[in-house]
Design a protein around this motif. Structure first.
Motif, PDB file in Angstrom:
ATOM      1  N   TRP A  10       0.690  -0.790   0.319  1.00 24.88           N
ATOM      2  CA  TRP A  10      -0.364  -0.391  -0.609  1.00 24.88           C
ATOM      3  C   TRP A  10       0.916   1.457   0.284  1.00 24.88           C
ATOM      4  CZ3 TRP A  10      -5.045   0.372  -0.586  1.00 24.88           C
ATOM      5  CH2 TRP A  10      -5.909  -0.913  -0.074  1.00 24.88           C
ATOM      6  N   MET A  11      -0.007   2.300  -0.848  1.00 24.01           N
ATOM      7  CA  MET A  11       1.625   3.341  -0.965  1.00 24.01           C
ATOM      8  C   MET A  11       0.101   4.827  -0.673  1.00 24.01           C
ATOM      9  SD  MET A  11       3.696   5.307  -4.060  1.00 24.01           S
ATOM     10  CE  MET A  11       4.844   3.750  -3.733  1.00 24.01           C
ATOM     11  N   LEU A  12       0.388   5.520  -0.044  1.00 23.78           N
ATOM     12  CA  LEU A  12      -0.193   6.742  -0.099  1.00 23.78           C
ATOM     13  C   LEU A  12       0.394   7.967  -0.602  1.00 23.78           C
ATOM     14  CD1 LEU A  12      -2.509   5.606   2.552  1.00 23.78           C
ATOM     15  CD2 LEU A  12      -0.708   4.758   2.906  1.00 23.78           C
ATOM     16  N   VAL A  13      -0.601   8.046  -1.344  1.00 21.39           N
ATOM     17  CA  VAL A  13      -0.504   9.660  -2.565  1.00 21.39           C
ATOM     18  C   VAL A  13      -1.072  10.629  -2.545  1.00 21.39           C
ATOM     19  CG1 VAL A  13       0.438   7.851  -4.186  1.00 21.39           C
ATOM     20  CG2 VAL A  13      -2.012   8.302  -4.494  1.00 21.39           C
ATOM     21  N   ARG A  14      -1.049  11.313  -2.782  1.00 22.29           N
ATOM     22  CA  ARG A  14      -2.368  13.388  -2.687  1.00 22.29           C
ATOM     23  C   ARG A  14      -2.783  13.089  -4.194  1.00 22.29           C
ATOM     24  NH1 ARG A  14       1.798  18.182  -3.072  1.00 22.29           N
ATOM     25  NH2 ARG A  14       3.225  16.918  -4.116  1.00 22.29           N
ATOM     26  N   PRO A  15      -4.287  13.548  -3.828  1.00 18.79           N
ATOM     27  CA  PRO A  15      -4.717  13.155  -5.395  1.00 18.79           C
ATOM     28  C   PRO A  15      -4.438  14.148  -6.257  1.00 18.79           C
ATOM     29  CG  PRO A  15      -5.822  13.791  -3.280  1.00 18.79           C
ATOM     30  CD  PRO A  15      -4.748  14.504  -2.795  1.00 18.79           C
ATOM     31  N   VAL A  16      -4.009  13.861  -7.409  1.00 21.02           N
ATOM     32  CA  VAL A  16      -3.192  14.298  -8.487  1.00 21.02           C
ATOM     33  C   VAL A  16      -4.611  14.148  -9.611  1.00 21.02           C
ATOM     34  CG1 VAL A  16      -0.997  14.601  -8.265  1.00 21.02           C
ATOM     35  CG2 VAL A  16      -1.862  12.933  -9.754  1.00 21.02           C
ATOM     36  N   ARG A  17      -4.601  15.461 -10.577  1.00 24.04           N
ATOM     37  CA  ARG A  17      -5.813  15.347 -11.638  1.00 24.04           C
ATOM     38  C   ARG A  17      -4.338  14.933 -12.607  1.00 24.04           C
ATOM     39  NH1 ARG A  17      -6.127  18.877 -16.218  1.00 24.04           N
ATOM     40  NH2 ARG A  17      -4.761  20.380 -14.941  1.00 24.04           N
ATOM     41  N   VAL A  18      -4.403  13.517 -13.325  1.00 24.72           N
ATOM     42  CA  VAL A  18      -3.523  13.044 -14.529  1.00 24.72           C
ATOM     43  C   VAL A  18      -4.018  13.562 -15.564  1.00 24.72           C
ATOM     44  CG1 VAL A  18      -2.406  11.014 -15.128  1.00 24.72           C
ATOM     45  CG2 VAL A  18      -3.397  11.009 -12.801  1.00 24.72           C
ATOM     46  N   ILE A  19      -2.276  13.951 -16.536  1.00 24.18           N
ATOM     47  CA  ILE A  19      -2.485  14.676 -17.656  1.00 24.18           C
ATOM     48  C   ILE A  19      -2.579  13.345 -18.473  1.00 24.18           C
ATOM     49  CG2 ILE A  19      -1.163  15.268 -19.301  1.00 24.18           C
ATOM     50  CD1 ILE A  19       0.321  16.877 -17.057  1.00 24.18           C
ATOM     51  N   PRO A  20      -3.775  12.651 -19.305  1.00 23.45           N
ATOM     52  CA  PRO A  20      -3.341  11.419 -20.130  1.00 23.45           C
ATOM     53  C   PRO A  20      -2.726  11.381 -20.792  1.00 23.45           C
ATOM     54  CG  PRO A  20      -5.683  13.341 -21.295  1.00 23.45           C
ATOM     55  CD  PRO A  20      -4.768  13.346 -19.918  1.00 23.45           C
ATOM     56  N   LEU A  21      -1.601  11.557 -21.312  1.00 25.79           N
ATOM     57  CA  LEU A  21       0.009  11.274 -22.123  1.00 25.79           C
ATOM     58  C   LEU A  21       0.749  10.453 -20.953  1.00 25.79           C
ATOM     59  CD1 LEU A  21       0.776  14.979 -22.492  1.00 25.79           C
ATOM     60  CD2 LEU A  21      -0.688  13.470 -24.068  1.00 25.79           C
ATOM     61  N   GLU A  22       1.193   9.443 -21.469  1.00 24.23           N
ATOM     62  CA  GLU A  22       2.473   9.058 -20.988  1.00 24.23           C
ATOM     63  C   GLU A  22       3.929   9.303 -21.895  1.00 24.23           C
ATOM     64  OE1 GLU A  22       1.914   4.653 -22.383  1.00 24.23           O
ATOM     65  OE2 GLU A  22       0.632   4.287 -20.490  1.00 24.23           O
ATOM     66  N   VAL A  23       4.722   9.598 -20.916  1.00 22.05           N
ATOM     67  CA  VAL A  23       5.526  10.289 -21.162  1.00 22.05           C
ATOM     68  C   VAL A  23       6.613   9.409 -21.625  1.00 22.05           C
ATOM     69  CG1 VAL A  23       7.619  11.797 -20.721  1.00 22.05           C
ATOM     70  CG2 VAL A  23       5.202  12.180 -19.798  1.00 22.05           C
ATOM     71  N   VAL A  24       7.409   8.963 -22.304  1.00 20.90           N
ATOM     72  CA  VAL A  24       8.462   7.800 -22.141  1.00 20.90           C
ATOM     73  C   VAL A  24      10.019   8.186 -22.575  1.00 20.90           C
ATOM     74  CG1 VAL A  24       9.438   5.702 -23.600  1.00 20.90           C
ATOM     75  CG2 VAL A  24       6.472   5.715 -22.958  1.00 20.90           C
ATOM     76  N   ILE A  25      11.029   8.441 -21.895  1.00 21.85           N
ATOM     77  CA  ILE A  25      12.281   8.758 -22.378  1.00 21.85           C
ATOM     78  C   ILE A  25      13.156   7.240 -22.605  1.00 21.85           C
ATOM     79  CG2 ILE A  25      14.242   9.647 -21.490  1.00 21.85           C
ATOM     80  CD1 ILE A  25      12.046  11.440 -19.791  1.00 21.85           C
ATOM     81  N   ARG A  26      13.901   7.732 -23.961  1.00 17.14           N
ATOM     82  CA  ARG A  26      14.380   6.599 -24.454  1.00 17.14           C
ATOM     83  C   ARG A  26      16.192   7.217 -24.822  1.00 17.14           C
ATOM     84  NH1 ARG A  26      10.521   2.909 -26.804  1.00 17.14           N
ATOM     85  NH2 ARG A  26       8.784   4.576 -27.853  1.00 17.14           N
ATOM     86  N   ASN A  27      16.770   6.030 -23.508  1.00 11.96           N
ATOM     87  CA  ASN A  27      18.159   6.398 -23.812  1.00 11.96           C
ATOM     88  C   ASN A  27      19.379   5.441 -24.346  1.00 11.96           C
ATOM     89  OD1 ASN A  27      18.405   8.116 -21.489  1.00 11.96           O
ATOM     90  ND2 ASN A  27      17.476   6.555 -20.037  1.00 11.96           N
ATOM     91  N   LEU A  28      18.903   4.162 -24.887  1.00 16.37           N
ATOM     92  CA  LEU A  28      19.235   3.746 -25.397  1.00 16.37           C
ATOM     93  C   LEU A  28      17.412   2.998 -26.338  1.00 16.37           C
ATOM     94  CD1 LEU A  28      21.336   3.042 -23.528  1.00 16.37           C
ATOM     95  CD2 LEU A  28      21.393   0.863 -24.321  1.00 16.37           C
ATOM     96  N   ALA A  29      18.284   2.426 -27.624  1.00 19.02           N
ATOM     97  CA  ALA A  29      16.966   2.011 -28.242  1.00 19.02           C
ATOM     98  C   ALA A  29      16.530   0.408 -28.003  1.00 19.02           C
ATOM     99  CB  ALA A  29      17.532   2.154 -29.917  1.00 19.02           C
ATOM    100  N   ALA A  30      15.310  -0.048 -28.143  1.00 16.08           N
ATOM    101  CA  ALA A  30      15.021  -1.102 -27.489  1.00 16.08           C
ATOM    102  C   ALA A  30      13.350  -0.917 -27.803  1.00 16.08           C
ATOM    103  CB  ALA A  30      14.878  -2.097 -26.329  1.00 16.08           C
TER     104      ALA A  30
END
Length: 251
Positions: free
Chosen positions: A81-101
């Motif tokens: 279980w993790m406790l978190v603040r409520p947030v309005r999640v942006i409907p975007l996945e941000v993907v960062i690639r350091n190596l190609a895969a």
């Protein structure tokens, strides 16, 4: 659980359940043992996976917070279980690639393992009904999910996270190949890192292992039927625990 009362289920995703609590500024997130891949076309129950991802995510969130990165994280309670603040999640996945895969190597003439300098940042529309499609500049503008300024802030924060995680993982013998982030806004408008950061959302390779399959310590072990998923996640946790104090129990 202590310090709060668990309320109704607000949302259930592939890997987590989010519950309301008796406190308006507090949500409780339960990490599930379910493993999914290929937009949930492949599924399995892996005992212990939820607890491992919860603990890894908590430690990484605490590391980011100590380094000045705002997150929704407040602490843990028990194993999963993790406790978190409520947030309005942006409907975007941000993907960062350091190596190609992964999908990048299927979509472009680039071999797996080729370094990407500077790291490549891609944005995807987070919507299972549309299979989380890649967003071009024109599509992103059409959807109007973020303003131009918010996008700049979002990308800058994601790159800051990448820099910190690259350094952290390199110090424990792991290569951060790529990862996805979700971000959102708190009630007072602060942009924060949300969701989770774990072997479910990161590609991690053991720098001391040459074999292209044996070096994998992430969800690709499940995607590729390599076995040893829980053992791989456990190895990541062991290494992260060796350098990050915590996690903090929510009180």
């Amino acid at each position: 659980m202590t310090a709060f009362q668990l309320g109704p289920l607000l949302y259930e995703g592939k890997a987590k359940r989010v519950f309301q609590t008796d406190q308006p500024d507090l949500l409780a997130v339960e990490f599930k043992d379910e493993a999914t891949a290929f937009n949930a076309l492949k599924k399995a129950e892996l005992e212990g996976k939820g607890a491992l991802n919860c603990r890894i995510s908590a430690l990484l969130f605490e590391h980011l917070q100590r380094s000045g990165v705002p997150t929704h994280y407040l602490g843990v309670q028990g194993l999963r279980w993790m406790l978190v603040r409520p947030v309005r999640v942006i409907p975007l996945e941000v993907v960062i690639r350091n190596l190609a895969a992964g999908s990048l190597c299927k979509q472009m003439p680039i071999a797996p393992g080729v370094p990407l300098d500077p790291p490549l940042l891609d944005l995807y529309f987070k919507d299972d009904a549309y299979a989380d499609p890649f967003l071009s500049e024109a599509r992103l503008e059409r959807l109007a999910l973020v303003s131009s300024q918010e996008r700049l802030e979002l990308e800058a924060l994601a790159r800051q996270v990448n820099t910190l995680l690259l350094e952290l993982f390199a110090g424990i013998g792991l290569q951060l190949v790529d990862f996805k982030l979700e971000l959102g806004f708190t009630a007072d408008g602060q942009l924060v890192v949300a969701d989770e950061i774990s072997p479910d959302t990161c590609r991690l390779w053991d720098l001391d292992v040459a074999d292209a399959k044996e070096r994998i310590l992430d969800k690709d072990r499940f995607r590729q039927d390599l076995g040893g998923v829980i053992e791989a996640y456990g190895e990541v946790l062991k290494r992260v625990q060796g350098v990050i104090q915590g996690p903090s129990t929510y009180k």
